[in-house]
Scaffold this active site. Structure first.
Site, PDB file in Angstrom:
ATOM      1  N   LYS A  45       0.833  -1.225   0.000  1.00 15.40           N
ATOM      2  CA  LYS A  45       0.000   0.000   0.000  1.00 15.40           C
ATOM      3  C   LYS A  45       0.857   1.261   0.000  1.00 15.40           C
ATOM      4  O   LYS A  45       0.647   2.170  -0.791  1.00 15.40           O
ATOM      5  CB  LYS A  45      -0.834   0.063   1.289  1.00 15.40           C
ATOM      6  N   ARG A 120      -9.498   2.731   9.523  1.00 18.25           N
ATOM      7  CA  ARG A 120      -9.274   1.343   9.935  1.00 18.25           C
ATOM      8  C   ARG A 120     -10.526   0.797  10.614  1.00 18.25           C
ATOM      9  O   ARG A 120     -10.593  -0.400  10.856  1.00 18.25           O
ATOM     10  CB  ARG A 120      -8.123   1.245  10.938  1.00 18.25           C
ATOM     11  N   ARG A 154      10.530  -6.976   5.446  1.00 20.17           N
ATOM     12  CA  ARG A 154      10.548  -5.516   5.267  1.00 20.17           C
ATOM     13  C   ARG A 154      11.633  -4.855   6.117  1.00 20.17           C
ATOM     14  O   ARG A 154      11.830  -5.194   7.269  1.00 20.17           O
ATOM     15  CB  ARG A 154       9.170  -4.951   5.658  1.00 20.17           C
ATOM     16  N   ARG A 210      11.261  -2.642  11.478  1.00 20.03           N
ATOM     17  CA  ARG A 210      10.378  -1.884  12.372  1.00 20.03           C
ATOM     18  C   ARG A 210       9.966  -2.770  13.537  1.00 20.03           C
ATOM     19  O   ARG A 210       9.755  -3.972  13.352  1.00 20.03           O
ATOM     20  CB  ARG A 210       9.115  -1.460  11.610  1.00 20.03           C
ATOM     21  N   ARG A 221      -1.076  -7.834  14.271  1.00 18.43           N
ATOM     22  CA  ARG A 221      -1.561  -6.757  13.386  1.00 18.43           C
ATOM     23  C   ARG A 221      -2.463  -7.330  12.294  1.00 18.43           C
ATOM     24  O   ARG A 221      -3.477  -6.747  11.944  1.00 18.43           O
ATOM     25  CB  ARG A 221      -0.379  -6.029  12.738  1.00 18.43           C
TER      26      ARG A 221
END
Ligand code: AMP
Length: 280
Positions: A45, A120, A154, A210, A221
């Site tokens: 995204k 969200r 990531r 992260r 998540r």
């Protein structure tokens, strides 16, 4: 001076009143794309949003980035969000709605914007509709097992904030990250800093994961995301404001994605002219 459309052409001077959307201070025409990117964390995204925003010269508004920045700067909002954000849980609706409302009141949003990571919850979606719109919600879709492997790969530069990914999928279904359970048809190349990136930013030589990309937090998540996303998709589908795009190749899908969005937006503007479907 009327705002310029994305191809540089000026929008007609006299727009019928119902073609205008008003927030507290910023006037936007219906031709200004107001996009909401849906899709699981890790689906791409953020990358697609920033490429599109660069191409269309509109701001990319990521609530995750705004919140992480507030945490880093130690602002009162940052202190309030810190514990929840680091556990991968949603921060409270009122706070995040106030952040977005203030951001959409900035003048650079007058030619449109992409919202990434917001809304969200249904409450956030309803509140957003009260102060801006009409929106096109774009669902970026990918199977869950692929998303988990990509999230674990990531990496981010803490200095320039650029995101990279060390995970690789080959089109025959093989993958280092995914050897036991390959899936043909997907092709993701690792996204690593180029020599140019390394020259521009020293931080890109020292990429970090992260805190909320750690596997236990990723699973939490995704669980939260799946619950919320089904409701949001129903919300926008019910208003005929939802389009879905299957991401199979990551960055290499971007040209196809941009064409897909141009068609979706043009199709909806046609409906506005016909006056058959309200604003979208
Ligand atoms: P993201 O980078 O979009 O995954 O966001 C990182 C974190 O910021 C999330 O795990 C939440 O704690 C918080 N956050 C971002 N956007 C929202 C939102 N719209 N509502 C609630 N919390 C959010």
């Amino acid at each position: 001076m009327p705002p310029a459309a994305k191809d540089g052409a000026l929008l007609p001077l006299m727009m019928p009143f119902e073609f205008l959307t008003r927030t507290t201070t910023v006037l936007r025409t219906a031709a200004a794309p107001q996009l909401i990117f849906l899709g699981a964390p890790g689906v791409g995204k953020g990358t697609f949003a920033s490429l599109l925003c660069k191409a269309w010269k509109i701001p990319h508004i990521s609530t995750g980035d705004i919140i992480r920045d507030a945490i880093r700067r130690g602002t009162p909002e940052g202190l309030e969000c810190r514990a929840l954000a680091e556990r991968g849980e949603l921060v409270n609706d009122e706070l995040v709605i106030a952040i977005v409302e203030a951001r959409l009141d900035e003048r650079d949003t007058q030619n449109g914007f992409v919202l990434d990571g917001f809304p969200r919850t249904i409450f956030q979606a309803e509140q957003l509709n009260l102060f801006s719109g009409p929106f096109l919600a774009v669902d970026l879709f990918q199977p869950l097992d692929i998303i988990v492997a990509k999230l674990a790969g990531r990496r981010v530069c803490t200095m320039c904030k650029k995101t990279y990914n060390v995970c690789e999928f080959r089109p025959d279904g093989s993958s280092d990250a995914f050897a036991a359970n390959g899936r043909a048809g997907y092709e993701f190349k690792p996204i690593l800093p180029t020599p140019e990136d390394l020259e521009k930013c020293k931080g890109c030589a020292n990429l970090q994961q992260r805190v909320d990309d750690r596997e236990d937090i990723v699973m939490r998540r995704l669980k939260i995301h799946m619950k919320e996303e089904a409701a949001l998709k129903r919300f926008y589908a019910g208003k005929k404001q939802l389009e879905s795009f299957h991401v199979k190749k990551g960055l290499d899908d971007f040209p196809k994605f941009q064409t897909f969005l141009e068609h979706a937006a043009a199709h909806r503007r046609l409906f506005i002219r016909d006056g058959r479907s309200g604003l979208l």
